[in-house]
Design a protein around this motif. Structure first.
Motif, PDB file in Angstrom:
ATOM      1  N   THR A   1      -8.910  -3.922  -0.684  1.00  0.00           N
ATOM      2  CA  THR A   1      -7.933  -3.767   0.393  1.00  0.00           C
ATOM      3  C   THR A   1      -7.754  -2.301   0.775  1.00  0.00           C
ATOM      4  O   THR A   1      -7.283  -1.998   1.882  1.00  0.00           O
ATOM      5  CB  THR A   1      -6.564  -4.346  -0.014  1.00  0.00           C
ATOM      6  OG1 THR A   1      -6.116  -3.726  -1.224  1.00  0.00           O
ATOM      7  CG2 THR A   1      -6.659  -5.847  -0.210  1.00  0.00           C
ATOM      8  N   ASP A   2      -8.149  -1.392  -0.102  1.00  0.00           N
ATOM      9  CA  ASP A   2      -8.066   0.032   0.215  1.00  0.00           C
ATOM     10  C   ASP A   2      -9.231   0.481   1.098  1.00  0.00           C
ATOM     11  O   ASP A   2      -9.083   1.409   1.892  1.00  0.00           O
ATOM     12  CB  ASP A   2      -8.060   0.857  -1.084  1.00  0.00           C
ATOM     13  CG  ASP A   2      -7.795   2.334  -0.841  1.00  0.00           C
ATOM     14  OD1 ASP A   2      -6.623   2.703  -0.648  1.00  0.00           O
ATOM     15  OD2 ASP A   2      -8.766   3.122  -0.847  1.00  0.00           O
TER      16      ASP A   2
ATOM     17  N   LYS B   1      -9.049   1.246   4.879  1.00  0.00           N
ATOM     18  CA  LYS B   1      -8.179   2.364   5.241  1.00  0.00           C
ATOM     19  C   LYS B   1      -8.849   3.722   5.016  1.00  0.00           C
ATOM     20  O   LYS B   1      -8.282   4.759   5.333  1.00  0.00           O
ATOM     21  CB  LYS B   1      -6.879   2.287   4.439  1.00  0.00           C
ATOM     22  CG  LYS B   1      -6.069   1.035   4.766  1.00  0.00           C
ATOM     23  CD  LYS B   1      -4.756   1.015   4.041  1.00  0.00           C
ATOM     24  CE  LYS B   1      -3.937  -0.190   4.480  1.00  0.00           C
ATOM     25  NZ  LYS B   1      -3.523  -0.101   5.900  1.00  0.00           N
TER      26      LYS B   1
ATOM     27  N   SER C   1       0.252   7.412   1.495  1.00  0.00           N
ATOM     28  CA  SER C   1       1.257   6.360   1.688  1.00  0.00           C
ATOM     29  C   SER C   1       0.639   4.975   1.801  1.00  0.00           C
ATOM     30  O   SER C   1       1.323   3.967   1.578  1.00  0.00           O
ATOM     31  CB  SER C   1       2.084   6.658   2.941  1.00  0.00           C
ATOM     32  OG  SER C   1       1.257   6.689   4.100  1.00  0.00           O
ATOM     33  N   ASP C   2      -0.668   4.904   2.123  1.00  0.00           N
ATOM     34  CA  ASP C   2      -1.355   3.614   2.252  1.00  0.00           C
ATOM     35  C   ASP C   2      -2.266   3.307   1.064  1.00  0.00           C
ATOM     36  O   ASP C   2      -3.109   2.413   1.145  1.00  0.00           O
ATOM     37  CB  ASP C   2      -2.191   3.586   3.539  1.00  0.00           C
ATOM     38  CG  ASP C   2      -1.338   3.666   4.787  1.00  0.00           C
ATOM     39  OD1 ASP C   2      -0.172   3.243   4.731  1.00  0.00           O
ATOM     40  OD2 ASP C   2      -1.834   4.169   5.814  1.00  0.00           O
ATOM     41  N   ASP C   3      -2.101   4.033  -0.033  1.00  0.00           N
ATOM     42  CA  ASP C   3      -2.945   3.843  -1.214  1.00  0.00           C
ATOM     43  C   ASP C   3      -2.628   2.499  -1.863  1.00  0.00           C
ATOM     44  O   ASP C   3      -1.523   2.277  -2.359  1.00  0.00           O
ATOM     45  CB  ASP C   3      -2.701   4.988  -2.202  1.00  0.00           C
ATOM     46  CG  ASP C   3      -3.659   4.969  -3.382  1.00  0.00           C
ATOM     47  OD1 ASP C   3      -4.376   3.961  -3.569  1.00  0.00           O
ATOM     48  OD2 ASP C   3      -3.689   5.964  -4.127  1.00  0.00           O
ATOM     49  N   ARG C   4      -3.605   1.597  -1.890  1.00  0.00           N
ATOM     50  CA  ARG C   4      -3.415   0.278  -2.507  1.00  0.00           C
ATOM     51  C   ARG C   4      -3.821   0.278  -3.982  1.00  0.00           C
ATOM     52  O   ARG C   4      -3.454  -0.630  -4.718  1.00  0.00           O
ATOM     53  CB  ARG C   4      -4.248  -0.771  -1.747  1.00  0.00           C
ATOM     54  CG  ARG C   4      -3.945  -0.852  -0.251  1.00  0.00           C
ATOM     55  CD  ARG C   4      -2.501  -1.245   0.006  1.00  0.00           C
ATOM     56  NE  ARG C   4      -2.173  -1.234   1.421  1.00  0.00           N
ATOM     57  CZ  ARG C   4      -2.367  -2.253   2.249  1.00  0.00           C
ATOM     58  NH1 ARG C   4      -2.938  -3.358   1.804  1.00  0.00           N
ATOM     59  NH2 ARG C   4      -2.016  -2.165   3.506  1.00  0.00           N
TER      60      ARG C   4
ATOM     61  N   GLN D   1       3.090   2.810  -4.784  1.00  0.00           N
ATOM     62  CA  GLN D   1       4.242   3.683  -5.010  1.00  0.00           C
ATOM     63  C   GLN D   1       4.993   3.395  -6.318  1.00  0.00           C
ATOM     64  O   GLN D   1       5.360   4.345  -7.030  1.00  0.00           O
ATOM     65  CB  GLN D   1       5.199   3.605  -3.822  1.00  0.00           C
ATOM     66  CG  GLN D   1       6.324   4.644  -3.891  1.00  0.00           C
ATOM     67  CD  GLN D   1       7.263   4.545  -2.721  1.00  0.00           C
ATOM     68  OE1 GLN D   1       7.875   3.503  -2.503  1.00  0.00           O
ATOM     69  NE2 GLN D   1       7.386   5.619  -1.961  1.00  0.00           N
TER      70      GLN D   1
ATOM     71  N   GLU E   1       4.114  12.246  -1.140  1.00  0.00           N
ATOM     72  CA  GLU E   1       3.218  11.345  -0.410  1.00  0.00           C
ATOM     73  C   GLU E   1       2.676  12.020   0.839  1.00  0.00           C
ATOM     74  O   GLU E   1       3.378  12.800   1.487  1.00  0.00           O
ATOM     75  CB  GLU E   1       3.945  10.061  -0.009  1.00  0.00           C
ATOM     76  CG  GLU E   1       4.173   9.093  -1.147  1.00  0.00           C
ATOM     77  CD  GLU E   1       4.621   7.732  -0.650  1.00  0.00           C
ATOM     78  OE1 GLU E   1       4.556   6.770  -1.430  1.00  0.00           O
ATOM     79  OE2 GLU E   1       5.046   7.621   0.524  1.00  0.00           O
TER      80      GLU E   1
ATOM     81  N   SER F   1      -0.146   8.192   5.972  1.00  0.00           N
ATOM     82  CA  SER F   1      -1.381   7.608   6.510  1.00  0.00           C
ATOM     83  C   SER F   1      -2.611   7.892   5.657  1.00  0.00           C
ATOM     84  O   SER F   1      -3.739   7.729   6.130  1.00  0.00           O
ATOM     85  CB  SER F   1      -1.634   8.100   7.945  1.00  0.00           C
ATOM     86  OG  SER F   1      -0.540   7.790   8.776  1.00  0.00           O
TER      87      SER F   1
ATOM     88  N   ALA G   1      -4.995   7.077   2.211  1.00  0.00           N
ATOM     89  CA  ALA G   1      -5.287   5.992   1.278  1.00  0.00           C
ATOM     90  C   ALA G   1      -5.595   6.578  -0.110  1.00  0.00           C
ATOM     91  O   ALA G   1      -5.100   7.650  -0.448  1.00  0.00           O
ATOM     92  CB  ALA G   1      -6.443   5.155   1.805  1.00  0.00           C
TER      93      ALA G   1
END
Length: 224
Positions: free
Chosen positions: A118-119, A122, A175-178, A182, A199, A202, A204
């Motif tokens: 899923t990462d 991005k 901030s979008d790191d899967r 967080q 963070e 935008s 990943a």
């Protein structure tokens, strides 16, 4: 002096954008490749675990006459740098952990794979080209062995090690790191005696590649 440590089965090539940004700000940056990864692999020998990678890093630091330095690591590379900071505190001035992984609260191989998949959308295509080439050279067997070592370390030693680290440490994530969500980043920071969390919007998992200027700003502010 800033020393950057790459993630699982990769070379230091994907640190190039961040290294250039930091060098442009007047910082000296070195990016070694750990044994068992890409072209530094040891033919006919198993992939090293965290302790063996630490010993290799110590030998390299001694050979290069590097004293106390700033460590910047990504993903599984954070396990090696935290081992160095805990075991040899005089060699570490400060430390930056970018997307520390794997998440000790989700160590199932299936969950880790799903997070990685899923990462991927991005991340920029240029990064995917670099990482795919590195994975091919490292090979599936070494990747699997390295992943096994990383899961073993995350299952216990990693969090316990964090509490022994004296160096000021910045935990940084996109901030979008899967891969390093967080809640996990907050837990890592909470275990550090002198930790702080930041963070990059935008970004990943490889935020140092996709957002090198913003990542460099966070690091330079932390070092100042």
């Amino acid at each position: 002096m800033i020393v950057m440590i790459h993630g699982l089965a990769l070379s230091g090539r994907y640190f190039t954008p961040l290294a250039r940004s930091l060098a442009a700000a007047g910082r000296t940056v070195l990016v070694p490749d750990l044994p068992g990864n890409v072209r530094s692999r040891r033919a006919g020998r198993p992939a090293p675990d965290v302790a063996e990678s630490l010993e290799a890093l110590l030998r390299w630091q001694a050979a290069a006459a590097i004293g106390s330095c700033v460590l910047v690591a990504n993903s599984v590379g954070c396990q090696v740098t935290t081992a160095l900071a805990a075991e040899h505190p005089r060699l570490v001035e400060r430390m930056v952990l970018i997307g520390p992984a794997p998440d000790a609260t989700a160590l199932s191989p299936v969950r880790q794979l799903l997070r990685l998949l899923t990462d991927v959308p991005k991340e920029p295509l240029s990064l995917l080209a670099v990482t795919a080439a590195d994975y091919l050279v490292t090979g599936a067997a070494r990747f699997v062995a390295g992943f096994h070592h990383a899961r073993q370390d995350a299952a216990g030693p990693f969090l316990a090690r964090l509490r022994r680290i004296k160096a000021p440490t910045l935990v940084l994530r996109g901030s979008d790191d899967r891969v390093a969500p967080q809640p996990w980043a907050k837990e890592v920071t909470a275990h550090l005696p002198h930790g702080r969390l930041a963070e990059v919007p935008s970004g990943a998992h490889a935020v140092h590649f996709s957002r090198p200027a913003a990542t460099a700003r966070h690091i330079l502010q932390f070092l100042s």
